[in-house]
Design an enzyme around this catalytic site. Structure first.
Site, PDB file in Angstrom:
ATOM      1  N   HIS A  78      -0.928   3.103   0.586  1.00 34.92           N
ATOM      2  CA  HIS A  78      -1.600   2.388   1.666  1.00 34.92           C
ATOM      3  C   HIS A  78      -0.952   2.734   3.005  1.00 34.92           C
ATOM      4  CE1 HIS A  78      -3.500  -0.955  -1.011  1.00 34.92           C
ATOM      5  NE2 HIS A  78      -3.872   0.261  -1.358  1.00 34.92           N
ATOM      6  N   GLU A  80       0.162   0.845   5.369  1.00 32.78           N
ATOM      7  CA  GLU A  80       1.376   0.063   5.639  1.00 32.78           C
ATOM      8  C   GLU A  80       2.565   0.662   4.898  1.00 32.78           C
ATOM      9  OE1 GLU A  80      -1.918  -3.072   4.760  1.00 32.78           O
ATOM     10  OE2 GLU A  80      -1.538  -0.958   4.312  1.00 32.78           O
ATOM     11  N   CYS A 106      -2.514  -5.832   1.336  1.00 28.88           N
ATOM     12  CA  CYS A 106      -2.605  -6.250  -0.059  1.00 28.88           C
ATOM     13  C   CYS A 106      -1.266  -6.867  -0.478  1.00 28.88           C
ATOM     14  CB  CYS A 106      -2.930  -5.049  -0.944  1.00 28.88           C
ATOM     15  SG  CYS A 106      -1.544  -3.886  -1.139  1.00 28.88           S
ATOM     16  N   CYS A 109       1.709  -4.324  -0.379  1.00 33.58           N
ATOM     17  CA  CYS A 109       2.140  -4.079   0.996  1.00 33.58           C
ATOM     18  C   CYS A 109       2.835  -5.307   1.575  1.00 33.58           C
ATOM     19  CB  CYS A 109       0.953  -3.672   1.864  1.00 33.58           C
ATOM     20  SG  CYS A 109       0.314  -2.031   1.464  1.00 33.58           S
TER      21      CYS A 109
END
Length: 148
Positions: A78, A80, A106, A109
């Site tokens: 992801h 992040e 999420c 993260c």
């Protein structure tokens, strides 16, 4: 001409970062900022030197896996995660920083955000993971929806 607010300025940059994404489902960008200075950026895509989903296809799509579920069945990181990892790779502390991201983080993260010392997350769009916002709140991290 009106100057954009700092949040608008950083969110605009975050959206541009997201255009580098190689994910077939969602283009996400992230920016780590402290004291109005950009420390790191990231977008969602495969690990360094590996084939990207736009080259080999999306396993999640092929298996019919919904967004926000079974994230371990994805070759990509992801945005992040990439922003946090890039800061670490280059020896840049992101403690007490703000994370700007195009989509709400999420749960995976969120855990990385907590351990990285990020104190605020500003996101533009939703992500189907309700557990993450509760974890961030429990950790005392401010989660703010970006409204233009």
């Amino acid at each position: 001409m009106m100057r954009p607010s700092w949040d608008s300025y950083f969110m605009d940059i975050t959206r541009v970062v997201g255009t580098r994404s190689t994910c077939l489902r969602r283009q996400v960008g992230a920016l780590v900022v402290r004291e109005k200075r950009i420390l790191s950026s990231g977008y969602n895509g495969a690990p360094r030197d590996l084939a990207h989903c736009d080259e080999v296809g999306c396993m999640r799509e092929e298996l019919g896996i919904a967004s926000g579920q079974r994230q371990e069945l994805c070759r990509g990181l992801h945005a992040e995660q990439n922003a946090i990892v890039h800061a670490a790779y280059h020896g840049t502390s992101i403690k007490d920083s703000t994370l700007y991201v195009t989509h709400q983080p999420c749960i995976t993260c969120a855990k990385m955000i907590i351990n990285a010392g990020i104190i605020k997350v500003i996101f533009a769009g939703p992500y189907p993971d309700e557990f993450s916002s509760g974890l961030l709140a429990e950790a005392g991290i401010e989660l703010q929806s970006f409204l233009e």
